[in-house]
Motif scaffolding. Sequence first.
Motif, short mmCIF file in Angstrom:
data_model
loop_
_atom_site.label_atom_id
_atom_site.label_comp_id
_atom_site.label_asym_id
_atom_site.label_seq_id
_atom_site.Cartn_x
_atom_site.Cartn_y
_atom_site.Cartn_z
N HIS A 1 0.64 -0.91 0.28
CA HIS A 1 -0.19 -0.10 -0.07
C HIS A 1 0.51 1.03 0.06
O HIS A 1 2.10 1.66 0.55
CB HIS A 1 -0.94 -0.32 1.50
N PRO A 2 0.74 2.10 -1.31
CA PRO A 2 1.57 3.47 -0.85
C PRO A 2 2.12 4.02 0.58
O PRO A 2 2.72 4.47 0.88
CB PRO A 2 0.60 4.16 -2.11
N ALA A 3 0.76 4.04 0.84
CA ALA A 3 0.80 4.85 2.74
C ALA A 3 1.83 4.29 3.67
O ALA A 3 2.78 4.92 3.68
CB ALA A 3 -1.02 4.94 2.94
N ILE B 1 4.36 2.13 2.12
CA ILE B 1 5.38 2.33 1.55
C ILE B 1 5.81 4.12 2.02
O ILE B 1 7.05 4.33 2.59
CB ILE B 1 5.61 2.59 -0.11
N ALA B 2 5.42 4.86 1.99
CA ALA B 2 5.64 6.72 1.95
C ALA B 2 5.87 6.25 3.83
O ALA B 2 7.10 7.10 3.59
CB ALA B 2 4.39 7.18 2.15
N ASP C 1 1.11 14.32 9.76
CA ASP C 1 0.75 15.39 8.83
C ASP C 1 1.74 15.66 7.19
O ASP C 1 1.04 16.88 6.71
CB ASP C 1 2.46 16.05 9.55
N GLU C 2 2.70 14.60 7.16
CA GLU C 2 2.84 14.52 5.73
C GLU C 2 2.08 13.36 4.66
O GLU C 2 2.03 13.38 3.76
CB GLU C 2 4.68 14.07 5.53
N LEU C 3 1.01 12.53 5.15
CA LEU C 3 0.51 11.94 4.56
C LEU C 3 -0.81 12.42 4.67
O LEU C 3 -1.42 13.26 5.30
CB LEU C 3 0.27 10.73 5.09
N PRO C 4 -1.97 12.21 3.56
CA PRO C 4 -2.98 12.64 3.04
C PRO C 4 -3.97 11.88 3.68
O PRO C 4 -5.28 11.71 3.35
CB PRO C 4 -3.32 11.92 1.63
N ILE C 5 -3.65 11.36 4.36
CA ILE C 5 -4.82 10.46 4.81
C ILE C 5 -5.14 10.97 7.31
O ILE C 5 -4.44 11.69 7.15
CB ILE C 5 -4.39 8.19 4.92
#
Lengths: 110, 110
Positions: B25-27, B29-30, B48-52
């Motif tokens: 899942h990209p999240a 990996i990020a 803070d750095e993720l869009p979720i």
Amino acid sequence: MKEAIQNDYSKSEILLAKFAKALGHPARIAIINLLIKKKSCICGSIVDELPIAQSTVSQHLKELKSAGLIKGNTTGVSVCYCIDEKNWALAQQLFSKQFEKNQPIINICC
Amino acid sequence: MKEAIQNDYSKSEILLAKFAKALGHPARIAIINLLIKKKSCICGSIVDELPIAQSTVSQHLKELKSAGLIKGNTTGVSVCYCIDEKNWALAQQLFSKQFEKNQPIINICC
DNA sequence: CATATTAATCGTAAAATTACGATTAATATA
DNA sequence: TATATTAATCGTAATTTTACGATTAATATG
């Protein structure tokens, strides 16, 4: 004002996750390993070696195919599946880089 | 009589699939990339750095943790997460071996 | 042509994943 | 002590995954 919110994932994060997801099931790892072992392989013989139904194998093959890790070629009534060498090499590179990113250090906290 | 049906997956197939799934899942990996970049990282700054949402990040952290790829250490009110070096190295080895298994050949069929 | 074989697709069900907001427990701070 | 902060958990909904048997389309064989 708190800005600079990363609003999406990077291309490489998405691609790596896609490959990882495709490999994220024992049946699909097993399928890959069968393809590697036999070099090329028709679906029927894959089914014989896995503990799941033909339709389920077909689904897993479809997923591996849509992730680009394998490709299939229909000859007559049977289909020959094999590793997609190009994308396999790409995946290899991405995983390799990902794991190399981490430079082991002694953390203060954990 | 048709016997020799492989009734289950191998330990290494299951383990590799487990690691792969966790990375699928990209999240996640990020998150891994953030941990690598910052060496160690509290959950808040990841959010803070993720869009979720925070609760979703927490879920992803839990999955990475249960796959053994990261570990967390609570200090006061915040939690410090970082790469689990030992399992990370194990995963690296498993993926490396998996990709090396394939010896590129020219197939007859595909 | 009739029948068999292969592998995809369909229909379906159960379980898992992903996401969110709200709440909670624990600790820190005023 | 009252309030703020952090991060897990809860409750929930929507979607995806996984699995199966049945069916289908295509080709092969008798």
